[in-house]
Design an enzyme around this catalytic site. Structure first.
Site, PDB file in Angstrom:
ATOM      1  N   SER A 107     -32.645  -3.673  16.518  1.00 13.33           N
ATOM      2  CA  SER A 107     -31.752  -4.090  15.447  1.00 13.33           C
ATOM      3  C   SER A 107     -32.299  -3.739  14.062  1.00 13.33           C
ATOM      4  CB  SER A 107     -31.473  -5.589  15.579  1.00 13.33           C
ATOM      5  OG  SER A 107     -30.480  -6.016  14.696  1.00 13.33           O
ATOM      6  N   ASP A 246     -26.950  -2.335   9.727  1.00 15.32           N
ATOM      7  CA  ASP A 246     -28.362  -2.330  10.109  1.00 15.32           C
ATOM      8  C   ASP A 246     -28.580  -1.291  11.195  1.00 15.32           C
ATOM      9  OD1 ASP A 246     -27.082  -3.693  12.155  1.00 15.32           O
ATOM     10  OD2 ASP A 246     -28.759  -5.060  12.525  1.00 15.32           O
ATOM     11  N   ASP A 250     -24.658  -3.851  14.150  1.00 17.19           N
ATOM     12  CA  ASP A 250     -23.900  -5.058  14.492  1.00 17.19           C
ATOM     13  C   ASP A 250     -23.853  -6.053  13.341  1.00 17.19           C
ATOM     14  OD1 ASP A 250     -26.507  -5.997  14.584  1.00 17.19           O
ATOM     15  OD2 ASP A 250     -26.323  -6.942  16.553  1.00 17.19           O
TER      16      ASP A 250
END
Length: 451
Positions: A107, A246, A250
Protein backbone atom coordinates in the site's frame (compact mmCIF):
# COMPACT_ATOMS: atom_id res chain seq x y z
CA UNK A 1 -8.17 -14.76 16.76
CA UNK A 2 -4.50 -14.69 17.75
CA UNK A 3 -2.58 -13.76 14.60
CA UNK A 4 0.94 -14.94 13.93
CA UNK A 5 1.33 -13.75 10.34
CA UNK A 6 -1.81 -11.83 9.35
CA UNK A 7 -2.27 -8.23 10.47
CA UNK A 8 -5.15 -5.84 9.84
CA UNK A 9 -4.53 -5.94 6.10
CA UNK A 10 -3.04 -9.31 5.22
CA UNK A 11 0.59 -10.30 5.68
CA UNK A 12 3.08 -7.45 5.51
CA UNK A 13 6.71 -6.77 6.36
CA UNK A 14 10.17 -5.80 5.17
CA UNK A 15 11.29 -7.85 2.18
CA UNK A 16 14.05 -10.30 3.08
CA UNK A 17 12.89 -10.53 6.68
CA UNK A 18 10.24 -13.00 7.89
CA UNK A 19 7.53 -13.26 6.77
CA UNK A 20 8.37 -11.46 3.50
CA UNK A 21 10.78 -14.08 2.18
CA UNK A 22 10.50 -16.24 -0.92
CA UNK A 23 10.31 -19.50 1.03
CA UNK A 24 7.54 -18.27 3.33
CA UNK A 25 5.47 -16.83 0.47
CA UNK A 26 5.84 -20.14 -1.38
CA UNK A 27 4.43 -21.90 1.68
CA UNK A 28 1.73 -19.23 2.04
CA UNK A 29 0.58 -19.82 -1.53
CA UNK A 30 0.48 -23.57 -0.95
CA UNK A 31 -1.38 -23.24 2.38
CA UNK A 32 -3.91 -20.79 0.93
CA UNK A 33 -4.35 -23.05 -2.07
CA UNK A 34 -5.10 -26.05 0.10
CA UNK A 35 -7.63 -24.05 2.13
CA UNK A 36 -9.33 -22.83 -1.04
CA UNK A 37 -9.43 -26.38 -2.41
CA UNK A 38 -11.11 -27.59 0.78
CA UNK A 39 -13.63 -24.72 0.63
CA UNK A 40 -14.80 -25.23 -2.93
CA UNK A 41 -18.08 -26.98 -3.52
CA UNK A 42 -17.85 -30.74 -3.36
CA UNK A 43 -19.58 -30.96 -6.75
CA UNK A 44 -16.98 -28.80 -8.51
CA UNK A 45 -15.07 -30.79 -11.09
CA UNK A 46 -12.65 -28.10 -12.21
CA UNK A 47 -9.66 -26.79 -10.26
CA UNK A 48 -10.10 -23.62 -8.19
CA UNK A 49 -8.52 -20.54 -9.78
CA UNK A 50 -7.11 -17.35 -8.30
CA UNK A 51 -6.02 -13.99 -9.71
CA UNK A 52 -2.71 -12.44 -8.66
CA UNK A 53 -2.10 -8.72 -9.07
CA UNK A 54 0.64 -6.49 -7.70
CA UNK A 55 1.96 -2.96 -7.47
CA UNK A 56 5.30 -1.74 -8.86
CA UNK A 57 7.77 -2.74 -6.14
CA UNK A 58 10.91 -4.55 -7.30
CA UNK A 59 10.12 -7.37 -4.87
CA UNK A 60 6.82 -8.03 -6.63
CA UNK A 61 8.56 -10.19 -9.23
CA UNK A 62 9.99 -12.53 -6.61
CA UNK A 63 6.84 -12.73 -4.50
CA UNK A 64 4.60 -13.23 -7.53
CA UNK A 65 6.72 -16.18 -8.68
CA UNK A 66 6.72 -17.72 -5.20
CA UNK A 67 2.94 -17.38 -4.81
CA UNK A 68 2.34 -18.80 -8.27
CA UNK A 69 4.50 -21.83 -7.48
CA UNK A 70 2.78 -22.41 -4.15
CA UNK A 71 -0.71 -22.26 -5.63
CA UNK A 72 0.31 -24.53 -8.51
CA UNK A 73 1.76 -27.09 -6.10
CA UNK A 74 -1.60 -27.09 -4.29
CA UNK A 75 -3.49 -27.73 -7.53
CA UNK A 76 -4.82 -24.19 -8.01
CA UNK A 77 -4.83 -22.43 -11.38
CA UNK A 78 -3.32 -18.94 -11.42
CA UNK A 79 -4.21 -15.93 -13.56
CA UNK A 80 -1.64 -13.12 -13.58
CA UNK A 81 -2.58 -9.52 -14.35
CA UNK A 82 0.64 -7.67 -13.47
CA UNK A 83 0.53 -4.18 -11.91
CA UNK A 84 -3.09 -3.28 -11.17
CA UNK A 85 -4.75 -1.34 -8.32
CA UNK A 86 -5.89 -3.46 -5.39
CA UNK A 87 -9.59 -2.67 -6.05
CA UNK A 88 -9.02 -3.66 -9.69
CA UNK A 89 -8.00 -7.13 -8.54
CA UNK A 90 -11.12 -7.29 -6.36
CA UNK A 91 -13.30 -6.35 -9.34
CA UNK A 92 -11.69 -8.80 -11.78
CA UNK A 93 -11.87 -11.64 -9.26
CA UNK A 94 -15.62 -11.17 -9.11
CA UNK A 95 -16.07 -10.51 -12.84
CA UNK A 96 -14.11 -13.61 -13.85
CA UNK A 97 -15.95 -15.83 -11.33
CA UNK A 98 -12.71 -16.85 -9.64
CA UNK A 99 -12.42 -18.35 -6.19
CA UNK A 100 -10.06 -15.71 -4.80
CA UNK A 101 -7.92 -12.74 -5.68
CA UNK A 102 -4.48 -12.00 -4.25
CA UNK A 103 -2.73 -8.62 -4.17
CA UNK A 104 1.01 -8.23 -3.66
CA UNK A 105 1.40 -4.76 -2.20
CA UNK A 106 2.35 -2.85 0.93
CA UNK A 107 0.00 0.00 0.00
CA UNK A 108 1.45 3.35 1.15
CA UNK A 109 4.68 1.91 2.60
CA UNK A 110 8.12 2.45 1.04
CA UNK A 111 9.49 0.01 -1.55
CA UNK A 112 11.46 -2.00 1.03
CA UNK A 113 8.19 -3.40 2.38
CA UNK A 114 5.66 -5.63 0.69
CA UNK A 115 2.57 -7.55 1.63
CA UNK A 116 -0.06 -10.03 0.51
CA UNK A 117 -3.82 -9.72 0.95
CA UNK A 118 -6.70 -11.87 -0.21
CA UNK A 119 -10.13 -11.21 -1.71
CA UNK A 120 -12.97 -13.70 -1.92
CA UNK A 121 -14.77 -14.61 -5.12
CA UNK A 122 -17.41 -11.94 -4.47
CA UNK A 123 -14.80 -9.18 -4.34
CA UNK A 124 -14.79 -8.66 -0.57
CA UNK A 125 -11.77 -9.17 1.64
CA UNK A 126 -11.64 -12.71 2.95
CA UNK A 127 -12.74 -13.00 6.60
CA UNK A 128 -10.74 -13.78 9.70
CA UNK A 129 -11.89 -17.40 9.53
CA UNK A 130 -10.05 -17.89 6.22
CA UNK A 131 -6.88 -16.31 7.63
CA UNK A 132 -7.12 -18.58 10.68
CA UNK A 133 -7.37 -21.65 8.43
CA UNK A 134 -4.35 -20.53 6.42
CA UNK A 135 -2.33 -19.92 9.56
CA UNK A 136 -3.13 -23.44 10.76
CA UNK A 137 -2.20 -24.88 7.37
CA UNK A 138 1.15 -23.10 7.54
CA UNK A 139 2.07 -25.19 10.56
CA UNK A 140 2.27 -28.33 8.40
CA UNK A 141 5.12 -29.29 6.09
CA UNK A 142 4.56 -28.13 2.53
CA UNK A 143 3.78 -30.86 0.04
CA UNK A 144 3.18 -30.95 -3.70
CA UNK A 145 0.44 -32.47 -5.82
CA UNK A 146 1.27 -35.13 -8.36
CA UNK A 147 2.10 -33.75 -11.80
CA UNK A 148 -1.35 -34.45 -13.21
CA UNK A 149 -2.95 -32.42 -10.42
CA UNK A 150 -0.76 -29.30 -10.58
CA UNK A 151 -2.27 -25.91 -11.32
CA UNK A 152 -1.69 -24.01 -14.55
CA UNK A 153 -0.79 -20.32 -14.97
CA UNK A 154 -1.62 -17.76 -17.65
CA UNK A 155 -1.65 -13.99 -18.07
CA UNK A 156 -4.69 -11.78 -18.58
CA UNK A 157 -3.65 -9.31 -21.24
CA UNK A 158 -6.68 -6.99 -21.02
CA UNK A 159 -6.89 -6.59 -17.23
CA UNK A 160 -6.17 -2.84 -17.26
CA UNK A 161 -8.75 -2.14 -19.95
CA UNK A 162 -11.43 -4.17 -18.16
CA UNK A 163 -10.83 -2.25 -14.95
CA UNK A 164 -10.91 1.16 -16.67
CA UNK A 165 -14.29 0.30 -18.19
CA UNK A 166 -15.58 -0.78 -14.79
CA UNK A 167 -14.49 2.53 -13.25
CA UNK A 168 -16.13 4.48 -16.09
CA UNK A 169 -19.38 2.62 -15.47
CA UNK A 170 -19.45 4.23 -12.01
CA UNK A 171 -19.63 7.74 -13.50
CA UNK A 172 -23.04 8.94 -14.79
CA UNK A 173 -23.39 8.32 -18.53
CA UNK A 174 -24.93 11.75 -19.06
CA UNK A 175 -21.91 13.53 -17.54
CA UNK A 176 -18.33 14.04 -18.67
CA UNK A 177 -15.22 15.85 -17.49
CA UNK A 178 -14.74 18.05 -20.55
CA UNK A 179 -13.31 21.44 -19.72
CA UNK A 180 -11.80 20.22 -16.45
CA UNK A 181 -8.03 20.04 -15.97
CA UNK A 182 -6.88 17.37 -13.53
CA UNK A 183 -3.43 16.60 -12.18
CA UNK A 184 -3.36 12.86 -11.47
CA UNK A 185 -0.64 11.60 -9.12
CA UNK A 186 -0.21 7.81 -9.23
CA UNK A 187 2.59 7.57 -6.62
CA UNK A 188 4.70 5.61 -9.15
CA UNK A 189 2.42 2.78 -8.11
CA UNK A 190 -0.17 0.33 -9.35
CA UNK A 191 -2.42 2.91 -11.06
CA UNK A 192 0.29 4.47 -13.22
CA UNK A 193 -1.16 2.93 -16.39
CA UNK A 194 -4.90 3.05 -15.73
CA UNK A 195 -5.58 6.31 -13.86
CA UNK A 196 -4.49 8.83 -16.53
CA UNK A 197 -6.39 6.89 -19.21
CA UNK A 198 -9.55 6.76 -17.10
CA UNK A 199 -9.84 10.51 -16.61
CA UNK A 200 -8.74 11.24 -20.17
CA UNK A 201 -11.41 8.93 -21.60
CA UNK A 202 -14.02 10.82 -19.57
CA UNK A 203 -12.95 14.04 -21.25
CA UNK A 204 -10.59 15.66 -18.74
CA UNK A 205 -7.36 17.44 -19.64
CA UNK A 206 -4.99 15.21 -17.67
CA UNK A 207 -1.56 16.13 -16.29
CA UNK A 208 -0.06 12.85 -15.04
CA UNK A 209 2.67 12.77 -12.40
CA UNK A 210 4.12 9.86 -10.41
CA UNK A 211 3.82 7.61 -13.47
CA UNK A 212 7.42 6.48 -13.92
CA UNK A 213 7.88 3.51 -11.58
CA UNK A 214 11.34 1.97 -11.40
CA UNK A 215 10.70 -0.57 -8.66
CA UNK A 216 12.16 1.65 -5.94
CA UNK A 217 10.25 4.95 -6.06
CA UNK A 218 6.72 3.88 -5.11
CA UNK A 219 5.21 6.45 -2.69
CA UNK A 220 8.53 8.34 -2.68
CA UNK A 221 7.69 12.08 -2.59
CA UNK A 222 4.55 11.38 -4.64
CA UNK A 223 1.06 10.07 -3.96
CA UNK A 224 -1.61 10.40 -1.30
CA UNK A 225 0.88 10.20 1.59
CA UNK A 226 3.19 12.86 0.08
CA UNK A 227 0.95 15.41 -1.69
CA UNK A 228 3.38 18.34 -1.85
CA UNK A 229 4.28 17.63 -5.48
CA UNK A 230 0.60 17.46 -6.36
CA UNK A 231 -0.12 20.82 -4.73
CA UNK A 232 2.74 22.46 -6.62
CA UNK A 233 1.72 20.93 -9.95
CA UNK A 234 -1.91 21.97 -9.54
CA UNK A 235 -0.82 25.56 -8.96
CA UNK A 236 1.79 25.49 -11.74
CA UNK A 237 -0.58 24.14 -14.38
CA UNK A 238 -3.59 26.11 -13.09
CA UNK A 239 -5.54 22.87 -12.84
CA UNK A 240 -9.05 22.66 -11.41
CA UNK A 241 -8.23 19.75 -9.12
CA UNK A 242 -5.46 17.33 -8.26
CA UNK A 243 -6.06 13.68 -7.47
CA UNK A 244 -3.49 11.64 -5.54
CA UNK A 245 -3.58 7.87 -5.05
CA UNK A 246 -1.33 5.73 -2.90
CA UNK A 247 0.85 2.85 -4.07
CA UNK A 248 -1.98 0.36 -4.55
CA UNK A 249 -4.59 3.04 -5.40
CA UNK A 250 -7.16 2.19 -2.74
CA UNK A 251 -6.89 5.55 -0.99
CA UNK A 252 -7.38 9.09 -2.23
CA UNK A 253 -6.69 12.73 -1.41
CA UNK A 254 -7.79 15.71 -3.51
CA UNK A 255 -6.35 19.20 -3.97
CA UNK A 256 -8.32 22.15 -5.33
CA UNK A 257 -7.05 25.00 -7.52
CA UNK A 258 -6.08 27.04 -4.46
CA UNK A 259 -3.83 24.22 -3.22
CA UNK A 260 -6.22 23.26 -0.42
CA UNK A 261 -5.92 19.58 0.54
CA UNK A 262 -9.00 17.45 1.29
CA UNK A 263 -8.65 14.29 3.39
CA UNK A 264 -10.80 11.18 3.51
CA UNK A 265 -13.28 12.59 6.04
CA UNK A 266 -13.94 15.61 3.84
CA UNK A 267 -14.25 13.59 0.64
CA UNK A 268 -16.65 11.14 2.27
CA UNK A 269 -18.74 14.05 3.56
CA UNK A 270 -18.85 15.61 0.08
CA UNK A 271 -20.16 12.34 -1.38
CA UNK A 272 -22.63 11.59 1.40
CA UNK A 273 -23.88 15.17 1.66
CA UNK A 274 -24.60 15.25 -2.07
CA UNK A 275 -26.34 11.87 -1.99
CA UNK A 276 -28.41 12.87 1.06
CA UNK A 277 -29.97 15.73 -0.90
CA UNK A 278 -31.31 13.22 -3.42
CA UNK A 279 -31.95 10.02 -1.50
CA UNK A 280 -32.18 8.63 2.00
CA UNK A 281 -28.82 7.74 3.53
CA UNK A 282 -29.28 5.37 6.48
CA UNK A 283 -25.84 5.59 8.01
CA UNK A 284 -22.14 6.29 7.63
CA UNK A 285 -19.28 4.27 9.13
CA UNK A 286 -16.02 5.85 10.21
CA UNK A 287 -13.25 4.69 12.50
CA UNK A 288 -11.78 5.62 15.85
CA UNK A 289 -9.63 8.12 13.91
CA UNK A 290 -12.54 9.85 12.17
CA UNK A 291 -12.66 13.52 13.12
CA UNK A 292 -15.23 14.45 15.74
CA UNK A 293 -16.37 17.29 13.49
CA UNK A 294 -17.25 14.72 10.82
CA UNK A 295 -19.44 12.79 13.25
CA UNK A 296 -21.22 15.99 14.29
CA UNK A 297 -21.78 17.13 10.69
CA UNK A 298 -23.20 13.74 9.67
CA UNK A 299 -25.53 13.94 12.67
CA UNK A 300 -26.79 17.34 11.55
CA UNK A 301 -27.85 15.70 8.28
CA UNK A 302 -30.01 13.31 10.27
CA UNK A 303 -27.80 10.36 9.37
CA UNK A 304 -26.62 7.69 11.82
CA UNK A 305 -22.87 7.41 12.41
CA UNK A 306 -20.80 4.52 13.74
CA UNK A 307 -17.12 4.06 14.58
CA UNK A 308 -15.29 0.87 13.65
CA UNK A 309 -11.76 -0.17 14.56
CA UNK A 310 -9.08 1.44 12.42
CA UNK A 311 -8.69 -0.35 9.09
CA UNK A 312 -10.87 -0.32 6.00
CA UNK A 313 -11.76 -4.00 6.51
CA UNK A 314 -13.45 -3.09 9.81
CA UNK A 315 -15.32 -0.20 8.21
CA UNK A 316 -16.52 -2.65 5.58
CA UNK A 317 -17.60 -5.15 8.23
CA UNK A 318 -19.68 -2.48 9.97
CA UNK A 319 -21.30 -1.39 6.71
CA UNK A 320 -22.32 -4.94 5.84
CA UNK A 321 -23.51 -5.64 9.38
CA UNK A 322 -25.72 -2.53 9.47
CA UNK A 323 -26.77 -2.54 5.83
CA UNK A 324 -25.21 0.89 5.18
CA UNK A 325 -23.51 1.96 1.94
CA UNK A 326 -20.97 4.63 2.83
CA UNK A 327 -17.92 4.69 5.05
CA UNK A 328 -14.24 5.47 5.17
CA UNK A 329 -11.14 6.64 6.96
CA UNK A 330 -9.57 10.08 7.14
CA UNK A 331 -6.43 8.56 5.60
CA UNK A 332 -8.29 8.44 2.28
CA UNK A 333 -10.03 5.07 2.17
CA UNK A 334 -13.57 5.78 0.98
CA UNK A 335 -16.09 2.96 0.50
CA UNK A 336 -19.27 3.27 -1.56
CA UNK A 337 -20.85 -0.18 -1.52
CA UNK A 338 -23.34 0.79 -4.20
CA UNK A 339 -20.35 1.14 -6.55
CA UNK A 340 -17.72 -1.39 -5.43
CA UNK A 341 -17.06 -4.06 -2.83
CA UNK A 342 -13.97 -2.35 -1.43
CA UNK A 343 -12.33 1.05 -1.07
CA UNK A 344 -11.22 2.31 -4.48
CA UNK A 345 -9.29 5.54 -4.99
CA UNK A 346 -10.38 5.92 -8.60
CA UNK A 347 -14.04 5.10 -8.04
CA UNK A 348 -14.06 7.43 -5.01
CA UNK A 349 -12.54 10.22 -7.09
CA UNK A 350 -15.31 9.75 -9.65
CA UNK A 351 -17.95 10.01 -6.92
CA UNK A 352 -16.45 13.30 -5.75
CA UNK A 353 -16.34 14.59 -9.33
CA UNK A 354 -19.94 13.45 -9.85
CA UNK A 355 -21.02 15.55 -6.85
CA UNK A 356 -19.11 18.54 -8.24
CA UNK A 357 -20.59 18.18 -11.73
CA UNK A 358 -24.17 17.46 -10.66
CA UNK A 359 -24.34 20.17 -8.00
CA UNK A 360 -22.44 22.83 -9.89
CA UNK A 361 -20.57 23.54 -6.67
CA UNK A 362 -16.88 23.47 -5.89
CA UNK A 363 -15.50 20.89 -3.48
CA UNK A 364 -15.02 23.63 -0.89
CA UNK A 365 -18.71 24.54 -1.19
CA UNK A 366 -19.78 20.90 -0.92
CA UNK A 367 -18.13 20.59 2.51
CA UNK A 368 -18.95 24.09 3.79
CA UNK A 369 -21.07 22.59 6.60
CA UNK A 370 -18.17 20.44 7.82
CA UNK A 371 -15.89 21.97 10.45
CA UNK A 372 -13.06 19.63 11.44
CA UNK A 373 -11.33 19.87 14.79
CA UNK A 374 -7.54 20.23 14.73
CA UNK A 375 -6.13 16.71 14.88
CA UNK A 376 -2.49 15.86 15.48
CA UNK A 377 -1.09 12.37 14.91
CA UNK A 378 2.37 11.38 16.14
CA UNK A 379 3.85 7.99 15.21
CA UNK A 380 6.27 6.70 17.84
CA UNK A 381 8.55 3.84 16.87
CA UNK A 382 8.40 0.97 19.36
CA UNK A 383 9.50 -2.64 19.49
CA UNK A 384 7.04 -5.14 18.06
CA UNK A 385 4.71 -6.33 20.78
CA UNK A 386 5.28 -3.25 22.97
CA UNK A 387 2.37 -3.05 25.46
CA UNK A 388 1.81 0.62 26.23
CA UNK A 389 -1.15 -0.13 28.51
CA UNK A 390 1.05 -1.41 31.35
CA UNK A 391 3.05 1.82 31.71
CA UNK A 392 1.68 4.16 34.38
CA UNK A 393 3.68 7.11 32.99
CA UNK A 394 1.87 6.86 29.64
CA UNK A 395 -1.53 6.60 31.33
CA UNK A 396 -0.72 9.66 33.46
CA UNK A 397 0.31 11.70 30.41
CA UNK A 398 -2.86 10.68 28.59
CA UNK A 399 -5.09 11.59 31.55
CA UNK A 400 -3.42 14.99 31.91
CA UNK A 401 -4.11 15.83 28.26
CA UNK A 402 -7.70 14.60 28.44
CA UNK A 403 -8.26 16.79 31.51
CA UNK A 404 -6.84 19.82 29.71
CA UNK A 405 -9.27 19.31 26.82
CA UNK A 406 -12.17 19.59 29.28
CA UNK A 407 -14.51 17.41 27.24
CA UNK A 408 -13.89 19.31 24.00
CA UNK A 409 -11.64 16.79 22.30
CA UNK A 410 -10.36 13.23 22.20
CA UNK A 411 -7.17 11.27 22.87
CA UNK A 412 -6.51 7.95 21.17
CA UNK A 413 -3.51 5.63 21.45
CA UNK A 414 -3.35 2.57 19.23
CA UNK A 415 -0.67 0.28 17.83
CA UNK A 416 -0.36 0.21 14.05
CA UNK A 417 -1.51 -2.97 12.39
CA UNK A 418 1.11 -2.66 9.64
CA UNK A 419 4.18 -0.98 11.21
CA UNK A 420 6.09 -1.20 14.54
CA UNK A 421 4.75 2.14 15.79
CA UNK A 422 2.31 3.38 18.39
CA UNK A 423 0.03 6.06 17.00
CA UNK A 424 -0.76 8.95 19.33
CA UNK A 425 -3.74 11.07 18.25
CA UNK A 426 -5.03 14.17 20.00
CA UNK A 427 -8.01 16.13 18.70
CA UNK A 428 -9.63 19.32 19.96
CA UNK A 429 -9.19 23.06 20.24
CA UNK A 430 -7.08 25.17 20.19
CA UNK A 431 -4.49 23.64 17.89
CA UNK A 432 -1.55 24.74 20.05
CA UNK A 433 -2.93 22.76 22.98
CA UNK A 434 -3.54 19.73 20.75
CA UNK A 435 0.02 19.79 19.41
CA UNK A 436 1.47 20.19 22.91
CA UNK A 437 -0.70 17.38 24.26
CA UNK A 438 0.23 14.97 21.47
CA UNK A 439 3.93 15.61 21.94
CA UNK A 440 3.76 15.21 25.73
CA UNK A 441 2.13 11.79 25.37
CA UNK A 442 4.57 10.81 22.61
CA UNK A 443 7.48 11.77 24.86
CA UNK A 444 6.11 9.52 27.61
CA UNK A 445 5.80 6.66 25.11
CA UNK A 446 9.37 7.15 23.86
CA UNK A 447 10.70 7.11 27.42
CA UNK A 448 8.74 4.00 28.37
CA UNK A 449 9.64 2.20 25.13
CA UNK A 450 13.33 2.93 25.62
CA UNK A 451 13.41 1.90 29.27
Amino acid sequence: MSRKYFGTDGVRGTVGEPPMTADFVLRLGYAAGKVLTERRQASASDRPAVLIGKDTRISGYMLEAALEAGFSAAGVDVLLCGPLPTPGVAYLTRALRLMAGVVISASHNAYQDNGIKFFSGDGFKLPDAFEAQVERALEFTMGCNAAAQLGRARRIEDAAGRYVEFCKSNFPAELDLKGMKLVVDCAHGAAYQVAPHLFHELGADVVPIGVQPDGFNINDMFGATAPDQLVMEVKRTKADYGIALDGDADRLVVVDSAGRLYDGDELLFAIVGHRARREKVAGVAGTLMTNLGMEQAIGRLGIAFGRAKVGDRYVLEMLREKGWLYGGENSGHVICLDKHTTGDGLVSALQVLTAIRESGKSLAELISDLALYPQVLVNVKVARGFDWTVHASIAAAQKEVETSLAGHGRVLLRPSGTEPVLRVMVEGEPRSAVEQGAESIAAAVRQAAGA
